[in-house]
Scaffold this active site. Structure first.
Site, PDB file in Angstrom:
ATOM      1  NE  ARG A 193     -56.901  19.218  14.406  1.00 33.13           N
ATOM      2  CZ  ARG A 193     -56.159  18.425  13.646  1.00 33.13           C
ATOM      3  NH1 ARG A 193     -56.713  17.651  12.732  1.00 33.13           N
ATOM      4  NH2 ARG A 193     -54.845  18.347  13.799  1.00 33.13           N
ATOM      5  CD  GLU A 224     -50.675  15.999  18.571  1.00 34.38           C
ATOM      6  OE1 GLU A 224     -50.961  16.977  19.264  1.00 34.38           O
ATOM      7  OE2 GLU A 224     -50.489  16.072  17.347  1.00 34.38           O
ATOM      8  CE1 TYR A 276     -36.389  12.824  16.995  1.00 34.09           C
ATOM      9  CE2 TYR A 276     -34.432  11.447  16.821  1.00 34.09           C
ATOM     10  CZ  TYR A 276     -35.408  12.240  16.226  1.00 34.09           C
ATOM     11  OH  TYR A 276     -35.392  12.430  14.873  1.00 34.09           O
ATOM     12  CG  LEU A 277     -39.597   6.846  20.317  1.00 32.36           C
ATOM     13  CD1 LEU A 277     -40.959   6.184  20.138  1.00 32.36           C
ATOM     14  CD2 LEU A 277     -38.804   6.070  21.367  1.00 32.36           C
ATOM     15  N   GLY A 321     -46.435  20.224  13.887  1.00 34.07           N
ATOM     16  CA  GLY A 321     -45.054  19.758  13.742  1.00 34.07           C
ATOM     17  C   GLY A 321     -44.026  20.774  14.219  1.00 34.07           C
ATOM     18  CE  LYS A 326     -48.499  18.276  20.843  1.00 34.61           C
ATOM     19  NZ  LYS A 326     -47.315  18.134  20.000  1.00 34.61           N
TER      20      LYS A 326
END
Ligand code: ADP
Length: 446
Positions: free
Chosen positions: A291, A287, A202-203, A165, A116
């Site tokens: 796929r 990110e 951090y939103l 997550g 990432k």
């Protein structure tokens, strides 16, 4: 020319890929673990091969078994679906080394976006906005604290190799930082075998908005618009919509084309999703998934494009059958993930489906691999069906969704149907007034 595809997956996505293959006249090989011997994909495929015991690492993650199955059956391509080996660059490389087509991007692009930190750097270099955060990995608390002067609290400590997550910790103030950092680093090492972490602002109230793209080997790339996947629990999506209610057609067009151009510049091939957080009328990249995604059907419903068909054709070296001008967006679509989970606690539920009735009628699509009497084994992801609803506008889509959810019967295991019924009746959901924390607050999951 691809004549036979081995589907290296299970459940509803294996059946979805199989359907695209059948529509294209391509032969199919299903692989399965011993727990999935009776699976729908095994029943529908032209051939099937058992690749090992139930535990994923011995079957669906077992690269030698899967490649051997492809060689034995004379398959000329492997479709990895999502999850399992779909974002494993080594697997993609090995498939190609065996003279088979990997239905996905180049191994280098999988590796680049799988890290990432590298993904964010690449996307920033291409001129797209990313969530403010650290310049690359942070290697010590001191260095991190130094960078925090610019980022400001609250901050999210994220694992470079994270996914599903997992691997994220919030630090709300300087006092929490050291502990959150150490925990994130330790957990990342254990879960992903890679303890590199980075920092991101951090939103507090963002929406999750992602763009679908598809590119061929001839330098053509198009975007298929966006999806709003803000309704999540534990950073995992449960309800997705297309289009989002917050982007204007002009913004979508301009931003989407910028993304498509960036992907062409990168030389990316195949389907991909660029994920963003949306706050204060701005999108910030978080990110990229290299796929097919679980929620691709809602884009198919509003564009009329079979994304997996296109994915197979571009992997086969063909030119995209569509240009950006051919793509238009019609109506609204919602997908509800029907997981075999307790609808309040989200604890997975395994068992045997004792009574199954699938909803139907105008605008309803169900992608699933379940049938009356089928077993839901405890070893795999709990997604057992996707209810996808399409209508001329959002209001009609919600009305159809309420009708379809109440028609749907799945007994023998717990499912998220009661949760979706509640959501479809919720005033905030009806008004599309939500952010990524909405569901967790509703269910007190903090
Ligand atoms: P994963 O690969 O594990 O899915 P993502 O980076 O895509 O991780 O993030 C998953 C979810 O976590 C997002 O959809 C969002 O809900 C939440 N999230 C990620 N980054 C942030 C951030 N900077 N601020 C707030 N929430 C975030």
């Amino acid at each position: 020319m691809i004549n036979k595809i081995l589907i290296a997956n299970r459940g509803e996505i294996a059946v979805r890929i199989l359907r695209a293959c059948k529509d294209l006249g391509i032969q199919t090989v299903a692989v399965h673990s011993t727990a999935d011997a009776e699976a729908m994909s095994v029943r529908l495929a032209d051939e099937s091969v058992c690749i090992g015991p139930p535990q994923p690492r011995e079957s669906y993650l077992n690269i030698p078994s899967i490649i051997s199955a492809a060689c034995i059956t004379g398959a000329d391509a492997i479709h990895p679906g999502f999850g399992f080996l779909s974002e494993n660059a080594t697997f993609a490389h090995m498939v190609e080394e065996h003279g088979l087509v990997f239905i996905g991007p180049k191994a280098d692009h999988i590796a680049m976006m799988g890290d990432k930190i590298m993904a964010k750097k690449t996307i920033a270099r291409l001129g797209l906005p990313t969530v403010p955060g650290s310049e690359g990995a942070v290697t010590s608390i001191d260095k991190a604290l130094h960078q925090m002067d610019e980022i400001e609290y609250p901050v999210l400590i994220k694992a470079a190799g994270g996914g599903g997550g997992r691997g994220m910790k919030v630090a709300r103030s300087k006092a929490d930082f050291a502990e959150a950092y150490e925990t994130a680093k330790r957990e990342a090492g254990i879960s992903f075998g890679n303890d590199r972490v980075y920092l991101e602002k951090y939103l507090e109230r963002p929406r999750h908005i992602e763009f679908q793209i598809i590119a061929d080997k001839h330098g053509n790339a198009v975007h298929l618009g966006e999806r709003d996947c803000s309704l999540q629990r534990r950073n995992q999506k449960v309800w997705e919509e297309a289009p989002s209610t917050v982007l204007t057609p002009e913004f979508r067009d301009e931003f989407g084309q910028k993304i498509a151009k960036s992907m062409a510049e990168l030389g990316y091939v195949g389907v991909g999703t660029l994920e963003f957080l949306y706050e204060n009328n701005q999108l910030f990249f978080i990110e990229m998934n290299t796929r097919i995604q679980v929620e691709h059907p809602i884009t198919e419903m509003i564009t009329g494009i079979d994304i997996i068909r296109e994915q197979i054709l571009v992997a086969d070296g063909q030119k995209l059958s569509i240009t950006q001008d051919d793509i238009s967006f019609k109506g609204h679509a919602i997908e509800c993930r029907i997981n075999s989970e307790n609808p309040k606690t989200f604890i997975p539920s395994a068992g045997t489906v004792s009574n199954y009735h699938c909803p139907g009628g105008p605008g309803i699509r169900v992608d699933s691999a379940i049938y009356d009497g089928c077993k839901i084994p405890p070893y795999y992801d709990s997604l057992i069906a996707k209810l996808i609803v399409h209508a001329n506008d959002r209001e009609q889509c919600l009305a159809r969704l309420r009708r379809a959810l109440r028609e749907c019967v799945i007994e023998g295991v717990d499912t998220l149907i009661p949760l979706h019924i509640e959501l479809a009746d919720d005033a905030n959901v009806i008004n599309a007034d939500f952010d990524i924390h909405f569901l967790e607050k509703l269910y007190n999951l903090y």
